[in-house]
Design a protein around this motif. Structure first.
Motif, PDB file in Angstrom:
ATOM      1  N   SER A 364       0.826  -1.211   0.000  1.00  0.00           N
ATOM      2  CA  SER A 364       0.000   0.000   0.000  1.00  0.00           C
ATOM      3  C   SER A 364       0.858   1.258   0.000  1.00  0.00           C
ATOM      4  N   ASN A 365       2.062   1.184   0.571  1.00  0.00           N
ATOM      5  CA  ASN A 365       2.940   2.357   0.595  1.00  0.00           C
ATOM      6  C   ASN A 365       3.476   2.718  -0.781  1.00  0.00           C
ATOM      7  N   ALA A 366       3.269   1.849  -1.766  1.00  0.00           N
ATOM      8  CA  ALA A 366       3.702   2.173  -3.124  1.00  0.00           C
ATOM      9  C   ALA A 366       2.983   3.412  -3.640  1.00  0.00           C
ATOM     10  N   ARG A 367       1.820   3.716  -3.084  1.00  0.00           N
ATOM     11  CA  ARG A 367       1.094   4.922  -3.504  1.00  0.00           C
ATOM     12  C   ARG A 367       1.911   6.176  -3.188  1.00  0.00           C
ATOM     13  N   LEU A 368       2.582   6.167  -2.034  1.00  0.00           N
ATOM     14  CA  LEU A 368       3.405   7.314  -1.656  1.00  0.00           C
ATOM     15  C   LEU A 368       4.602   7.457  -2.585  1.00  0.00           C
ATOM     16  N   THR A 369       5.207   6.324  -2.942  1.00  0.00           N
ATOM     17  CA  THR A 369       6.334   6.349  -3.884  1.00  0.00           C
ATOM     18  C   THR A 369       5.902   6.900  -5.230  1.00  0.00           C
ATOM     19  N   LEU A 370       4.761   6.438  -5.713  1.00  0.00           N
ATOM     20  CA  LEU A 370       4.284   6.849  -7.030  1.00  0.00           C
ATOM     21  C   LEU A 370       3.928   8.336  -7.062  1.00  0.00           C
ATOM     22  N   ALA A 371       3.523   8.891  -5.927  1.00  0.00           N
ATOM     23  CA  ALA A 371       3.102  10.293  -5.883  1.00  0.00           C
ATOM     24  C   ALA A 371       4.280  11.269  -5.816  1.00  0.00           C
ATOM     25  N   ARG A 372       5.504  10.780  -5.569  1.00  0.00           N
ATOM     26  CA  ARG A 372       6.656  11.674  -5.498  1.00  0.00           C
ATOM     27  C   ARG A 372       7.016  12.220  -6.873  1.00  0.00           C
ATOM     28  N   SER A 373       7.580  13.402  -6.912  1.00  0.00           N
ATOM     29  CA  SER A 373       8.052  13.960  -8.178  1.00  0.00           C
ATOM     30  C   SER A 373       9.524  13.611  -8.380  1.00  0.00           C
ATOM     31  N   TYR A 374       9.995  13.779  -9.617  1.00  0.00           N
ATOM     32  CA  TYR A 374      11.407  13.536  -9.919  1.00  0.00           C
ATOM     33  C   TYR A 374      12.032  14.820 -10.433  1.00  0.00           C
ATOM     34  N   ASP A 375      13.066  15.271  -9.758  1.00  0.00           N
ATOM     35  CA  ASP A 375      13.923  16.356 -10.231  1.00  0.00           C
ATOM     36  C   ASP A 375      13.132  17.641 -10.519  1.00  0.00           C
ATOM     37  N   GLU A 376      12.005  17.812  -9.863  1.00  0.00           N
ATOM     38  CA  GLU A 376      11.147  18.977 -10.082  1.00  0.00           C
ATOM     39  C   GLU A 376      10.822  19.184 -11.559  1.00  0.00           C
ATOM     40  N   ARG A 377      10.837  18.065 -12.307  1.00  0.00           N
ATOM     41  CA  ARG A 377      10.481  18.122 -13.732  1.00  0.00           C
ATOM     42  C   ARG A 377       9.399  17.120 -14.100  1.00  0.00           C
ATOM     43  N   VAL A 378       9.392  15.969 -13.447  1.00  0.00           N
ATOM     44  CA  VAL A 378       8.406  14.934 -13.746  1.00  0.00           C
ATOM     45  C   VAL A 378       7.540  14.725 -12.508  1.00  0.00           C
ATOM     46  N   PHE A 379       6.236  14.862 -12.698  1.00  0.00           N
ATOM     47  CA  PHE A 379       5.281  14.761 -11.600  1.00  0.00           C
ATOM     48  C   PHE A 379       4.237  13.707 -11.959  1.00  0.00           C
ATOM     49  N   PHE A 380       3.742  13.022 -10.944  1.00  0.00           N
ATOM     50  CA  PHE A 380       2.823  11.910 -11.193  1.00  0.00           C
ATOM     51  C   PHE A 380       1.480  12.160 -10.508  1.00  0.00           C
ATOM     52  N   ALA A 381       0.408  11.852 -11.241  1.00  0.00           N
ATOM     53  CA  ALA A 381      -0.952  11.976 -10.708  1.00  0.00           C
ATOM     54  C   ALA A 381      -1.760  10.779 -11.188  1.00  0.00           C
ATOM     55  N   GLY A 382      -3.021  10.752 -10.807  1.00  0.00           N
ATOM     56  CA  GLY A 382      -3.885   9.604 -11.101  1.00  0.00           C
ATOM     57  C   GLY A 382      -4.395   9.012  -9.812  1.00  0.00           C
ATOM     58  N   GLU A 383      -5.559   8.325  -9.867  1.00  0.00           N
ATOM     59  CA  GLU A 383      -6.157   7.805  -8.629  1.00  0.00           C
ATOM     60  C   GLU A 383      -5.211   6.883  -7.867  1.00  0.00           C
ATOM     61  N   ALA A 384      -4.297   6.239  -8.552  1.00  0.00           N
ATOM     62  CA  ALA A 384      -3.378   5.317  -7.876  1.00  0.00           C
ATOM     63  C   ALA A 384      -2.435   6.031  -6.922  1.00  0.00           C
ATOM     64  N   THR A 385      -2.270   7.349  -7.085  1.00  0.00           N
ATOM     65  CA  THR A 385      -1.368   8.095  -6.204  1.00  0.00           C
ATOM     66  C   THR A 385      -2.089   8.628  -4.969  1.00  0.00           C
ATOM     67  N   HIS A 386      -3.402   8.446  -4.889  1.00  0.00           N
ATOM     68  CA  HIS A 386      -4.165   8.953  -3.756  1.00  0.00           C
ATOM     69  C   HIS A 386      -4.179   7.909  -2.643  1.00  0.00           C
TER      70      HIS A 386
END
Length: 415
Positions: A364-386
């Motif tokens: 379940s903690n994978a949601r937190l990993t998926l919601a992190r951004s990379y290098d202030e250039r790539v950002f992730f969204a979608g219900e899976a990040t909630h």
């Protein structure tokens, strides 16, 4: 699309998450380009008109409607929300599921839910919280299919408990369609390019390079709102620095859910706004919502094994099975009153690959990993990040808003 097109931000995906991101970025005055592989907006929110009836092939209910931000957005754009109680949980005329059986099944579900939340098994496997002595394992598996899109063996207790604790009992609808609401909400300030699948992401330079089927776009930031199955798969080429996000996505797979709509022809014993389970002893059974909004249709909702059967055996076989279940309950004469109308095919939609996200046991903690951004250039969204409202369109919307605020903060810090 020209090779020189260089917006401030690119959003990949024009579904609920992409819409939430685009609305937030538009308010901040950022030049935004939305790239969508499908030939329409909405993603897994899709309203169609078939034989005069308005149907949602994807999400159809504003879950937790009393706190669902789509309720507010609907009011802002003058779309009415129907707040009447759902017929879910009822069994029309007690057909095939007596009141005493329903009581027993509901008690079994409540006890299982309590065990998942209060005394979860160390394995975090939701199936390990079952009590076979209840006698309703197949029914609980069917509910798991509707709720999570997969069997309990593949569901994290921690994940399910978080969703259950946050949700409310208010499930509302939009007569003109949830999908139509999502599509109408994307801001005019955002440029939307449909039928434009992304092929690769590049991070070698200072800007993000997005290669599409019709050219290359460069932007200061990109918000990725595609499904976890696509992120974890090989449809798009990703830089290796994003492997951690892709691994997290693989631990948050999409379940299987499909809808079939049967048209009601002539005079038939179907009443408006009623519901029944086809066979509560069958984990792959359909859930039938009859004459929603008084329209001459029956919505058959399938989850888990039932939905996978649609992809494996095709729509013709799925419609035949649904008709058989209804004929068993209402009598064989109703076959002449039912005609296949329209069906979803989310599992085989190449740019999506399933229904909605669930966490595998222990992840379940994978949601937190998926919601992190990379290098202030790539950002992730979608219900899976909630963390709590995954598997919902409002969770997707809120995740897009969250990612957009992160982008705004990051761009403000850049020279």
């Amino acid at each position: 699309m020209s090779m020189m097109e260089e917006p401030d931000v690119v959003i990949i995906g024009a579904g609920a998450a992409g819409t939430g991101a685009a609305r937030t970025l538009a308010k901040a005055g950022l030049k935004t380009l939305v790239l969508e592989a499908l030939d329409r907006k909405g993603g897994r929110a899709w309203t169609k008109t078939a034989a005069g009836s308005v149907v949602d092939l994807g999400c159809g209910w504003l879950h937790s409607g009393d706190r669902n931000p789509w309720t507010r957005i609907a009011g802002e754009i003058a779309i009415a929300v129907d707040r009447r109680p759902s017929a879910w949980g009822g069994q029309f005329r007690d057909l095939g599921f007596t009141p005493s059986e329903r009581d027993g099944a509901h008690i079994a579900f409540e006890r299982w839910t309590d065990r998942v939340s209060a005394t979860p098994p160390l394995s975090d496997i939701a199936a390990d919280a079952l009590d076979p002595a209840d006698g309703w394992t197949s029914y609980l598996q069917a509910l798991s299919g509707y709720i999570s899109g997969d069997e309990l063996e593949h569901i994290s207790c921690k994940d399910y408990a978080a969703y259950n604790e946050a949700s409310t009992d208010f499930n509302w609808r939009v007569a003109t369609g949830y999908g139509a609401l999502v599509s109408a909400a994307i801001p005019a300030e955002a440029t939307v390019r449909l039928s434009t699948p992304v092929e690769a992401i590049g991070l070698d330079g200072g800007r993000v390079e997005i290669k599409t089927s019709v050219g290359i776009v460069r932007a200061d930031a990109v918000i990725v709102t595609i499904s976890t199955n696509i992120l974890a798969g090989d449809t798009i080429r990703w830089p290796s620095v994003l492997d951690a996000w892709r691994e997290a996505a693989a631990r948050l797979p999409l379940g299987a859910n499909e809808k079939l709509f049967l048209e009601i022809i002539g005079s038939a014993p179907f009443e408006d706004e009623t519901h029944l389970i086809g066979d509560p002893r069958d984990a792959s059974t359909g859930s039938y919502y009859i004459r929603p909004f008084g329209q001459p249709v029956i919505e058959c909702f399938l989850g888990g094994a039932g939905a996978r059967g649609v992809a494996e055996r095709g729509h013709e076989a799925a419609f035949a099975r649904a008709t058989d279940q209804l004929a068993h309950l209402f009598g064989s004469n109703i076959r002449r009153n039912l005609r296949p109308l329209i069906a979803s095919d989310w599992t085989r939609t190449a740019s999506i690959g399933g229904a909605y996200s669930h966490a595998l046991p222990g992840h379940s903690n994978a949601r937190l990993t998926l919601a992190r951004s990379y290098d202030e250039r790539v950002f992730f969204a979608g219900e899976a990040t909630h963390s709590t409202d995954f598997s919902t369109a409002h969770g997707a919307l809120q995740s897009g808003e969250r990612a957009a605020h992160e982008v705004i903060a990051a761009l403000q810090l850049k020279p």
